[in-house]
Design a protein around this motif. Structure first.
Motif, PDB file in Angstrom:
ATOM      1  N   TRP A  23      57.481  47.390  62.198  1.00  0.00           N
ATOM      2  CA  TRP A  23      56.928  46.751  60.934  1.00  0.00           C
ATOM      3  C   TRP A  23      57.050  47.677  60.193  1.00  0.00           C
ATOM      4  O   TRP A  23      57.072  49.334  60.564  1.00  0.00           O
ATOM      5  N   ILE A  77      50.149  46.973  60.035  1.00  0.00           N
ATOM      6  CA  ILE A  77      50.358  47.933  59.442  1.00  0.00           C
ATOM      7  C   ILE A  77      49.150  48.742  58.851  1.00  0.00           C
ATOM      8  O   ILE A  77      48.066  48.209  58.809  1.00  0.00           O
ATOM      9  N   SER A  81      48.954  52.076  53.372  1.00  0.00           N
ATOM     10  CA  SER A  81      50.175  52.170  53.606  1.00  0.00           C
ATOM     11  C   SER A  81      50.225  50.942  51.628  1.00  0.00           C
ATOM     12  O   SER A  81      50.704  50.501  51.649  1.00  0.00           O
ATOM     13  N   HIS A  83      53.192  49.164  50.714  1.00  0.00           N
ATOM     14  CA  HIS A  83      54.619  48.828  51.434  1.00  0.00           C
ATOM     15  C   HIS A  83      54.661  47.691  50.157  1.00  0.00           C
ATOM     16  O   HIS A  83      55.621  46.846  50.534  1.00  0.00           O
ATOM     17  N   ALA A  87      57.257  43.643  53.880  1.00  0.00           N
ATOM     18  CA  ALA A  87      56.820  43.741  55.131  1.00  0.00           C
ATOM     19  C   ALA A  87      57.997  43.185  55.898  1.00  0.00           C
ATOM     20  O   ALA A  87      57.851  42.251  55.572  1.00  0.00           O
TER      21      ALA A  87
END
Length: 258
Positions: A23, A77, A81, A83, A87
């Protein structure tokens, strides 16, 4: 007839590799992956804002995104994180054999080898430096090294899609293969007597492999023994240790300006 254990293990490894996905997250990493025709893309999850910001990359990616509410960004994830609403699930990149990439690949006859560097942020930074200085590959052992992950891709800032990252079964054997191809392997060791610049000057125009170990343990004994020469980056003052990614950047610069 019963298959030997080594055959069973090899087949099991192939099945695991075939099922492996990664990912990638963050606008920069996802954009570069979408623009990479070699990247096999499986699932793209975006917020409306991220989709708008990806623009042309989204149109060229060849995959239909799932547009989700920012409050329900449910992808596997690590929590926390960054992101940025983007993703992408994809297959790890396949760069080909060590021989093909390092002997006839793009870039200068220069390779970086990492001995058990497991921090994805360090490996990502090394990949970024390797791309900047035109190295042909970054090589690491399959075990005890940072795999291709979203965190690594984000730190690499797009370099993961362009800089070959080869993970080999046995690092010492890969080093011997490179030596057979004409590469001179310089192992960075703070206790070495010869400075990096001196060794590079003596090598001349021959292909070079820069071998770096993990922070703390450094190079393993087998890795040291396989190097053609151990070298050091000179320092002043009492503190004489660089982060492995910083050491790689300094060594790459020295190797490309010799």
């Amino acid at each position: 007839m019963k298959k030997p254990d080594w055959v069973i293990d090899k087949e099991r490894g192939k099945r695991a590799a075939a099922a492996e996905t990664v990912w990638l997250f963050g606008l920069h990493a996802v954009r570069d992956a979408l623009l990479n025709p070699a990247r096999v893309k499986l699932r793209l999850v975006l917020t409306k804002n991220a989709a708008d910001r990806l623009g042309d990359a989204l149109a060229q990616g060849g995959i239909e995104p799932e547009i989700v509410d920012p409050r329900r960004f449910d992808v596997p994830i690590d929590e926390g994180s960054v992101h940025q609403g983007a993703a992408l699930e994809a297959k790890p990149l396949q760069w080909g054999s060590l021989e093909d990439v390092c002997l006839g690949g793009r870039g200068a006859p220069l390779v970086v080898l990492l001995d058990r560097v497991t921090d994805p942020h360090n490996v990502g930074a090394v990949l970024r430096s390797a791309e900047v200085f035109g190295a042909r590959a970054v090589v690491a052992p399959l075990r005890h090294s940072a795999p291709e992950t979203g965190a690594l891709a984000k730190t690499a800032s797009g370099a993961l899609e362009r800089q070959p990252y080869l993970r080999v079964t046995n690092l010492a054997e890969a080093m011997e293969t490179l030596q057979g191809m004409g590469f001179v392997l310089l192992g960075l060791d703070g206790e070495a007597e010869v400075e990096l610049s001196t060794a590079l000057a003596e090598i001349g125009t021959r292909p070079v492999g820069l071998v770096l170990g993990a922070e703390g343990p450094g190079l393993r004994d087998k890795t040291k023994a396989t190097c053609d020469r151990l070298v050091k980056i000179p320092y002043s003052g009492a503190f004489g240790s660089l982060n492995v990614s910083n050491a790689a950047a300094v060594a790459l610069y020295a190797a490309t300006t010799r």
